[in-house]
Write an enzyme that holds these catalytic residues in place. Structure first.
Site, PDB file in Angstrom:
ATOM      1  N   GLY A  98      -4.290  -4.348  -4.297  1.00 51.03           N
ATOM      2  CA  GLY A  98      -5.243  -3.340  -4.752  1.00 51.03           C
ATOM      3  C   GLY A  98      -4.436  -2.131  -5.177  1.00 51.03           C
ATOM      4  CG  HIS A  99      -1.388  -2.321  -7.515  1.00 48.95           C
ATOM      5  ND1 HIS A  99      -0.525  -3.042  -8.293  1.00 48.95           N
ATOM      6  CD2 HIS A  99      -1.087  -2.660  -6.234  1.00 48.95           C
ATOM      7  CE1 HIS A  99       0.260  -3.778  -7.520  1.00 48.95           C
ATOM      8  NE2 HIS A  99      -0.072  -3.564  -6.266  1.00 48.95           N
ATOM      9  CG  ASP A 144      -1.776  -1.247   1.291  1.00 46.09           C
ATOM     10  OD1 ASP A 144      -2.260  -1.682   0.237  1.00 46.09           O
ATOM     11  OD2 ASP A 144      -1.905  -1.823   2.385  1.00 46.09           O
ATOM     12  CD  GLN A 160       0.667  -8.834  -2.258  1.00 45.45           C
ATOM     13  OE1 GLN A 160       1.427  -9.531  -2.881  1.00 45.45           O
ATOM     14  NE2 GLN A 160      -0.557  -8.593  -2.664  1.00 45.45           N
ATOM     15  CE  LYS A 189       3.040  -2.590  -4.462  1.00 43.43           C
ATOM     16  NZ  LYS A 189       2.805  -2.279  -3.050  1.00 43.43           N
TER      17      LYS A 189
END
Ligand code: IMP
Length: 422
Positions: A40-41, A13, A222, A16
């Site tokens: 979750g990007h 988080d 991650q 990225k």
């Protein structure tokens, strides 16, 4: 030599998605190398926010080809939903997205086992996306790969054997309801028809691209401190987000790597369980969470918040070989009078020389802080380093000094243009 690795340097988080989207402007290929739909990007374009879980964050640039490598565990349901979401924004996917034929598939039983295990004593705080159980099958060599979809007989046989085995486990160990073999076979056969055009030998595709000197971004999910080998085990994910994972997860050689960019949030967050030496279980932590919008992009869980930790960052720089840093969410600190940074660890009264990855040791850490002056003014409009207030420039320089690594990008807001390139 054309590959740049983008690695999360903390507990994930870090932002990225934004950095990959930004760098995609000058990139030909963006390739995800590990993890799955646990990621979750978030990418913000104009006023719209997009959250990607599997498709690489380069997809919003028409000229970019996206690759999901062999190291990723693919949830077909999540992938099809995401393809539909991206298409609904008028973005063309066909011919721009390739899936490795060697990637493993996440099955409904993986998600079920993930959530059942989390009800036991050793709670990791997983995302419940079936990641651990899918990698277990990969390493016990019973996993089902994308290539298996191409042969109906192989697929049926493997699925039948696996589901029967999992049903036994569910019945005996967990007393849970069994799964319907035929329904799952039918679901995956239907998926096969949709996924067929995307399947490729992505390692071969990437090696051709490397030979042609194409610019490639290897996108990690991650963060390094969640790495199965180098993170805060057992409170980790089940893959290698560290830079080494890019080679095995994409089937490219280490000699193809040109540089490694570490994405570092200007403070720290962690979702799920496990040690977090600079965690703030107080009003300040709550403020960081509220101002930073620190809620999981995949699960919506509130993230644990704390100050920047240079001891774990130096460790991360060492194991990843990070040669430049993108510092993100710097604007979240606009509101703070003082900004402490953890510059050392003390355990049982003794100063530690290095980051301990042993969980018990980490839980006993007393962080040693150095406090920096806050800038107390909005920095969202700054577009050059000079436009930042003096205290903000001093914070950036302090991190450079403490880490020994140059900060080449400073993000001052979620949008593409809210970025300072140095
Ligand atoms: P899993 O990857 O779902 O097995 O979860 C293992 C640990 O990694 C848990 O602490 C999760 O909260 C954490 N985790 C997994 N994916 C992400 C991510 O994308 N960002 C931050 N933490 C994550």
């Amino acid at each position: 030599m054309a590959v740049t690795i983008i690695v999360g340097a903390q507990w994930g988080d870090e932002g990225k998605g934004k950095v990959v989207d930004l760098l995609s402007e000058e990139t030909d290929i963006v390739a995800r190398y590990q993890g799955g739909a646990n990621a979750g990007h978030t990418v913000v374009i104009g006023k719209k926010e997009y959250v990607l879980h599997l498709i690489p964050s380069g997809i919003f640039h028409k000229h970019v080809t996206c690759v999901i490598g062999n190291g990723v565990v693919i949830d077909p349901v999540a992938l099809m939903d995401e393809i539909a979401m991206v298409k609904s924004f008028g973005i063309k996917i066909d011919g721009r997205l390739f899936l490795s034929h060697n990637a493993h598939l996440i099955m409904p039983y993986h998600k079920l086992l993930d959530s059942i295990r989390e009800q036991g004593v050793n709670k990791i705080g997983t995302t419940g996306r079936g990641i651990g159980p899918a990698y277990i099958d990969k390493y016990t060599r019973t996993g089902i790969r994308v290539v298996d979809l191409l042969d109906r007989t192989v697929l049926r046989n493997k699925l039948r054997t696996n589901i029967e085995e999992k049903n036994q486990l569910l019945r005996q160990m967990y007393g849970s309801k069994e799964m319907d073999v035929d329904a799952i076979i039918a679901e995956y056969e239907a998926f096969d028809k949709k996924i067929d055009p995307f399947i490729t030998d992505t390692s071969l595709y990437l090696s051709e691209a490397i030979r042609k000197k194409k610019a490639i971004l290897a996108e990690g999910a991650q963060g390094a401190l969640l790495d199965i080998d180098h993170g805060t085990y057992p409170y980790v994910t089940s893959s290698n987000p560290t830079s080494g994972g890019a080679c095995t997860g994409l089937g490219i050689p280490p000699t193809a790597i040109r540089n490694v960019i570490g994405i570092v949030k200007a403070y720290s967050t962690r979702v799920g369980n496990g040690p977090f030496p600079t965690e703030l279980n107080n009003e300040t932590g709550e403020r960081l969470r509220t101002i930073g919008g620190e809620f999981g992009a995949t699960t919506g869980r509130p993230r644990r918040c704390g100050w920047l930790d240079m001891v774990s960052l130096r460790y991360s720089i060492r194991i990843n070989g990070i040669d430049s840093i993108a510092l993100t969410k710097m604007d979240v600190l606009d509101h703070f009078e003082e900004i402490p940074v953890c510059v050392g660890y003390r355990r049982k009264g003794k100063k530690l020389a290095a980051f301990p990855t042993d969980v018990r040791a980490l839980e006993e850490i007393e962080p040693i802080y150095k406090t920096y002056r806050g800038w107390k003014e909005p920095i969202k409009e700054a577009r050059s380093f000079r436009q930042l207030p003096a205290a903000a420039r001093a914070y950036v320089k302090a991190i450079e000094e403490l880490s020994g690594v140059r900060i080449s990008i400073v993000s001052v807001g979620p949008r593409r243009d809210q970025t300072i390139i140095r």
